[in-house]
Design a protein around this motif. Structure first.
Motif, PDB file in Angstrom:
ATOM      1  N   PHE A 469       5.340  31.421  25.592  1.00 24.34           N
ATOM      2  CA  PHE A 469       3.803  31.328  25.796  1.00 24.34           C
ATOM      3  C   PHE A 469       2.678  32.741  26.543  1.00 24.34           C
ATOM      4  CE2 PHE A 469       5.290  27.665  26.320  1.00 24.34           C
ATOM      5  CZ  PHE A 469       5.270  26.848  25.264  1.00 24.34           C
ATOM      6  N   THR A 470       3.898  33.702  26.681  1.00 23.97           N
ATOM      7  CA  THR A 470       3.273  34.846  27.404  1.00 23.97           C
ATOM      8  C   THR A 470       3.128  35.753  26.519  1.00 23.97           C
ATOM      9  OG1 THR A 470       4.804  34.147  29.395  1.00 23.97           O
ATOM     10  CG2 THR A 470       3.952  36.384  29.121  1.00 23.97           C
ATOM     11  N   SER A 471       1.826  36.556  25.906  1.00 24.83           N
ATOM     12  CA  SER A 471       1.912  37.672  25.201  1.00 24.83           C
ATOM     13  C   SER A 471       2.344  38.927  25.747  1.00 24.83           C
ATOM     14  CB  SER A 471      -0.019  38.016  25.107  1.00 24.83           C
ATOM     15  OG  SER A 471       0.130  38.324  26.140  1.00 24.83           O
ATOM     16  N   GLN A 472       2.431  39.562  25.006  1.00 26.96           N
ATOM     17  CA  GLN A 472       3.461  41.053  24.650  1.00 26.96           C
ATOM     18  C   GLN A 472       2.840  41.657  26.475  1.00 26.96           C
ATOM     19  OE1 GLN A 472       6.704  41.506  23.788  1.00 26.96           O
ATOM     20  NE2 GLN A 472       6.985  43.370  24.940  1.00 26.96           N
ATOM     21  N   ASP A 473       1.258  42.000  25.778  1.00 27.37           N
ATOM     22  CA  ASP A 473       0.473  42.635  27.120  1.00 27.37           C
ATOM     23  C   ASP A 473       0.830  42.379  28.406  1.00 27.37           C
ATOM     24  OD1 ASP A 473      -0.077  44.618  25.045  1.00 27.37           O
ATOM     25  OD2 ASP A 473      -2.482  43.388  24.531  1.00 27.37           O
ATOM     26  N   LEU A 474       0.541  40.868  28.261  1.00 29.90           N
ATOM     27  CA  LEU A 474       1.049  40.604  30.107  1.00 29.90           C
ATOM     28  C   LEU A 474       2.163  40.505  30.260  1.00 29.90           C
ATOM     29  CD1 LEU A 474      -0.750  38.823  31.919  1.00 29.90           C
ATOM     30  CD2 LEU A 474       0.073  36.922  30.821  1.00 29.90           C
ATOM     31  N   ALA A 475       2.978  40.361  29.457  1.00 30.90           N
ATOM     32  CA  ALA A 475       4.456  40.094  29.974  1.00 30.90           C
ATOM     33  C   ALA A 475       4.759  41.499  30.509  1.00 30.90           C
ATOM     34  CB  ALA A 475       5.455  39.559  29.049  1.00 30.90           C
ATOM     35  N   THR A 476       4.081  42.829  30.003  1.00 32.28           N
ATOM     36  CA  THR A 476       3.862  44.407  30.499  1.00 32.28           C
ATOM     37  C   THR A 476       3.968  44.236  32.343  1.00 32.28           C
ATOM     38  OG1 THR A 476       1.832  45.224  30.215  1.00 32.28           O
ATOM     39  CG2 THR A 476       3.632  45.236  28.371  1.00 32.28           C
ATOM     40  N   TRP A 477       3.233  43.100  32.302  1.00 32.26           N
ATOM     41  CA  TRP A 477       2.839  43.377  34.259  1.00 32.26           C
ATOM     42  C   TRP A 477       3.787  41.947  34.731  1.00 32.26           C
ATOM     43  CZ3 TRP A 477      -0.007  47.538  34.951  1.00 32.26           C
ATOM     44  CH2 TRP A 477      -1.206  47.863  33.897  1.00 32.26           C
ATOM     45  N   TYR A 478       4.788  41.709  34.466  1.00 29.87           N
ATOM     46  CA  TYR A 478       5.801  40.801  34.744  1.00 29.87           C
ATOM     47  C   TYR A 478       6.855  41.178  34.611  1.00 29.87           C
ATOM     48  CZ  TYR A 478       1.762  37.609  34.010  1.00 29.87           C
ATOM     49  OH  TYR A 478       0.793  36.487  33.792  1.00 29.87           O
ATOM     50  N   ARG A 479       7.650  41.327  36.152  1.00 31.64           N
ATOM     51  CA  ARG A 479       9.519  41.449  35.720  1.00 31.64           C
ATOM     52  C   ARG A 479       9.903  40.370  35.920  1.00 31.64           C
ATOM     53  NH1 ARG A 479      12.462  45.191  39.245  1.00 31.64           N
ATOM     54  NH2 ARG A 479      14.811  45.304  37.882  1.00 31.64           N
ATOM     55  N   MET A 480      10.467  40.056  34.423  1.00 32.40           N
ATOM     56  CA  MET A 480      10.643  38.936  33.708  1.00 32.40           C
ATOM     57  C   MET A 480      11.569  38.924  32.207  1.00 32.40           C
ATOM     58  SD  MET A 480       7.798  37.713  31.720  1.00 32.40           S
ATOM     59  CE  MET A 480       8.300  35.893  31.017  1.00 32.40           C
ATOM     60  N   THR A 481      12.862  38.080  32.131  1.00 30.34           N
ATOM     61  CA  THR A 481      12.743  37.674  31.226  1.00 30.34           C
ATOM     62  C   THR A 481      12.532  36.713  30.786  1.00 30.34           C
ATOM     63  OG1 THR A 481      15.406  37.750  30.016  1.00 30.34           O
ATOM     64  CG2 THR A 481      15.158  36.457  32.062  1.00 30.34           C
ATOM     65  N   SER A 482      13.071  35.822  29.423  1.00 32.72           N
ATOM     66  CA  SER A 482      13.302  34.775  28.816  1.00 32.72           C
ATOM     67  C   SER A 482      14.320  33.672  28.096  1.00 32.72           C
ATOM     68  CB  SER A 482      12.332  34.935  26.772  1.00 32.72           C
ATOM     69  OG  SER A 482      13.130  35.831  26.192  1.00 32.72           O
ATOM     70  N   PRO A 483      14.055  32.831  27.769  1.00 30.75           N
ATOM     71  CA  PRO A 483      16.057  32.287  27.282  1.00 30.75           C
ATOM     72  C   PRO A 483      16.247  32.878  25.866  1.00 30.75           C
ATOM     73  CG  PRO A 483      13.987  30.740  27.548  1.00 30.75           C
ATOM     74  CD  PRO A 483      13.645  31.974  27.886  1.00 30.75           C
ATOM     75  N   ASP A 484      15.195  33.906  25.523  1.00 30.62           N
ATOM     76  CA  ASP A 484      15.896  34.444  23.653  1.00 30.62           C
ATOM     77  C   ASP A 484      16.616  35.992  24.420  1.00 30.62           C
ATOM     78  OD1 ASP A 484      15.139  32.479  22.340  1.00 30.62           O
ATOM     79  OD2 ASP A 484      12.746  33.286  22.367  1.00 30.62           O
ATOM     80  N   ARG A 485      16.025  36.695  25.721  1.00 25.45           N
ATOM     81  CA  ARG A 485      16.327  37.942  25.441  1.00 25.45           C
ATOM     82  C   ARG A 485      17.675  38.044  27.334  1.00 25.45           C
ATOM     83  NH1 ARG A 485      10.687  38.795  25.393  1.00 25.45           N
ATOM     84  NH2 ARG A 485      10.942  38.586  28.115  1.00 25.45           N
ATOM     85  N   ILE A 486      17.752  36.687  27.406  1.00 25.63           N
ATOM     86  CA  ILE A 486      18.753  36.653  28.825  1.00 25.63           C
ATOM     87  C   ILE A 486      20.269  37.300  28.377  1.00 25.63           C
ATOM     88  CG2 ILE A 486      19.546  34.296  28.818  1.00 25.63           C
ATOM     89  CD1 ILE A 486      19.236  34.629  31.781  1.00 25.63           C
ATOM     90  N   ALA A 487      20.571  36.240  27.594  1.00 22.07           N
ATOM     91  CA  ALA A 487      21.764  37.356  27.240  1.00 22.07           C
ATOM     92  C   ALA A 487      21.961  38.881  27.038  1.00 22.07           C
ATOM     93  CB  ALA A 487      22.383  36.209  26.063  1.00 22.07           C
ATOM     94  N   ALA A 488      20.690  39.069  26.233  1.00 23.38           N
ATOM     95  CA  ALA A 488      21.480  40.187  25.817  1.00 23.38           C
ATOM     96  C   ALA A 488      20.957  41.130  27.833  1.00 23.38           C
ATOM     97  CB  ALA A 488      20.174  41.202  25.979  1.00 23.38           C
TER      98      ALA A 488
END
Length: 543
Positions: A469-488
């Motif tokens: 639910f986090t837009s790309q613009d907003l995600a740039t300000w967070y140090r985060m990952t997601s269920p889709d990107r965690i394996a990478a």
């Protein structure tokens, strides 16, 4: 002889009265000590909550990482820095203990402030004690709001002090400038811990333009508004500094997260075991359960009784009953009650802890109304106060005394067991020779064991679970990952271990990675919490 007979009874009665007073004071001291000790034991034994996975890790993370920039944190910085400072001051490596101790110190400040400010308004030590005891026994404060190491309770003492000192400073003909400045400082400090505490600022700011009524407007600006604003500016520095240094980053964490990803997540998710309220009707029902609990209902009844008693008293010369009872200080407290109650209903979803701020207005309301009564009326009503307090104490005694049996066994306290669990995990990983960070959505455990965690997961599941639910613009300000990107992320920096078993849905991509890469499960870790039984997946030794 007749003279001797007449004097003798008084000589016998005086020591008896003194003894009665001494015994009553001793009983209050003993009961107060028992209440505080029970409160401490309840704090140390309260089961760890998911929210603490956000608030406790900064105790260790702030040694090497920067708040907001290096890890996700979706609240003002006050609680993070306070917990970190308390942990550094006492030199403890028990993280949850440091956080819970901080909350206990906030409790001590709150109760001391209630006692001091209430006594200033009533000149009755017994009434002050009753008001403090009724606050301790409030159901909401004895659950997650006042027992977990979060930011829910921390703003309340400062908001109470700010509101109480302002009332004391403007109720006389000449305002007390120093008290007003400290009031502004404390009101801003409350918002440094939780942004919803700003609800107490508008009624005080408006009142600063109107009180004391005997002052000219120009004098109010100089002696009330100016010191209030100066104190508020100093108290708000912990928020103003990160806001001015990196406004977009700060607002993305503290404001935009709650109005964007967080809101969308709760509109679509149905988290088990959470007491969230989404619709207005659900919020009102939740508020009713909280505000009209046993202690809350007693306090409200006392308030109504005092209000009716005050209205029935003879009117002062030149003043109507209405203007005498509904004076400036009481209207300020009423305004704070209305504003904080309205603020409690604004967030979506609402949780029980959001309904705590209005409760701090009740002790001030009791003190103002009781202090406005004639001395003989106060004397008549004092037994009613004491009786009501005793009834509430009896009702809440089982909850307060729940953990008395652990007083001599601190090794059984929740804070101790959580730390020992972290140490056990560290020893298990060291014995297996597994190198690398620990991947988990419950970072308190590895951090208690001095293990390294991924910055993207360092404050629990909150940014991770809202990633879709986090837009790309907003995600740039967070140090985060997601269920889709965690394996990478794991492929680029393989974890030495994964600690799973607390959330089947959110942990599924992590579990799939562990199984796919041959991580070895270890289930006999010797602990569990209210969210599940953990399993430690250890990286296999190199072939």
């Amino acid at each position: 002889m007749a003279g001797i007979d007449e004097v003798a009874p008084s000589r016998v009665a005086m020591p008896s009265a003194d003894l009665k007073t001494l015994l009553s004071r001793a009983a209050i001291v003993i009961l107060s000590a028992l209440l505080l000790f029970s409160l401490l034991l309840r704090l140390m034994n309260y089961e760890m909550r998911k929210d603490e996975q956000l608030y406790v890790p900064p105790i260790r993370l702030l040694d090497n990482y920067r708040l907001y920039e290096d890890f996700f944190y979706n609240h003002p910085p006050g609680s993070a820095w306070l917990f970190h400072w308390i942990g550094a001051t006492i030199g403890s490596d028990h993280l949850l203990f440091s956080g819970r101790l901080s909350v206990f110190l906030a409790w001590m400040l709150f109760l001391a402030a209630i006692g001091a400010i209430t006594y200033s308004l009533t000149r009755s030590g017994l009434i002050s004690w009753c008001v403090a005891a009724l606050t301790v026994t409030n159901d909401l404060f004895l659950t997650q709001t006042g027992m977990a190491a979060t930011n829910n309770f921390l703003p309340l003492p400062f908001a109470f002090i700010g509101l109480g000192l302002f009332v004391l400073a403007v109720r006389e003909e000449y305002p007390k400038i120093f008290l007003i400045a400290i009031a502004g400082l404390c009101l801003s400090l409350a918002a440094v811990f939780k942004i919803s505490a700003v609800a107490f600022i508008p009624p005080v700011a408006i009142a600063a333009l109107l009180l004391p009524r005997t002052c000219r407007f120009r004098d109010r600006l100089l002696h009330v508004v100016a010191p209030l604003a100066a104190g508020g500016l100093v108290g708000g520095m912990p928020v103003l500094i990160p806001l001015l240094a990196a406004p977009q980053r700060f607002l993305a964490h503290v404001a935009q997260y709650h109005t964007g990803p967080h809101l969308q997540y709760w509109r679509t998710a149905n988290a088990p075991g959470e007491e969230q309220a989404v619709s207005l009707m659900a919020k009102l029902l939740l508020a009713q359960d909280i505000w009209f609990s046993a202690a809350g209902a007693v306090v409200i009844t006392l308030l109504l009784a005092l209000l009716l008693t005050a209205f029935q008293a003879p009117a002062d010369y030149g003043k109507s009953r209405l203007s005498r009872v509904l004076n400036g200080p009481l209207l300020v407290v009423a305004g704070a009650l209305v504003c904080s109650a309205a603020m409690s209903l604004l967030p979506t979803p609402s949780f029980p802890q959001y309904f705590a701020p209005p409760l701090i207005c009740l002790p001030l309301g009791l003190a103002l109304l009781f202090g406005s009564l004639a001395p003989e009326t106060r004397t008549r009503l004092q037994p009613v106060f004491v009786g009501a307090t005793m009834v509430v104490l009896v009702i809440e005694a089982p909850r307060l005394a729940q953990h008395i049996g652990t007083a001599v066994r601190p090794d059984r306290w929740t804070v101790t067991r959580v730390h020992e669990a972290g140490v056990a995990i560290s020893q298990r990983i060291a014995a297996a020779g597994a190198q690398g960070k620990v991947a988990t959505l419950s970072p308190i455990y590895p951090l208690e064991g001095h293990l390294e965690v991924y910055p993207e997961l360092a404050t629990g599941p909150f940014a991770y679970r809202t990633a879709e639910f986090t837009s790309q613009d907003l995600a740039t300000w967070y140090r985060m990952t997601s269920p889709d990107r965690i394996a990478a992320m794991f492929d680029a920096d393989p974890p030495g271990a994964l600690l799973l078993g607390f959330d089947e849905v959110l942990e599924r991509p992590m579990l799939d990675y562990a199984r796919r890469n041959g991580y070895l499960p270890s289930t006999d870790l010797g602990f569990k919490d209210r969210y599940g039984s953990p399993v430690l997946y250890l990286r296999p030794p190199p072939q």
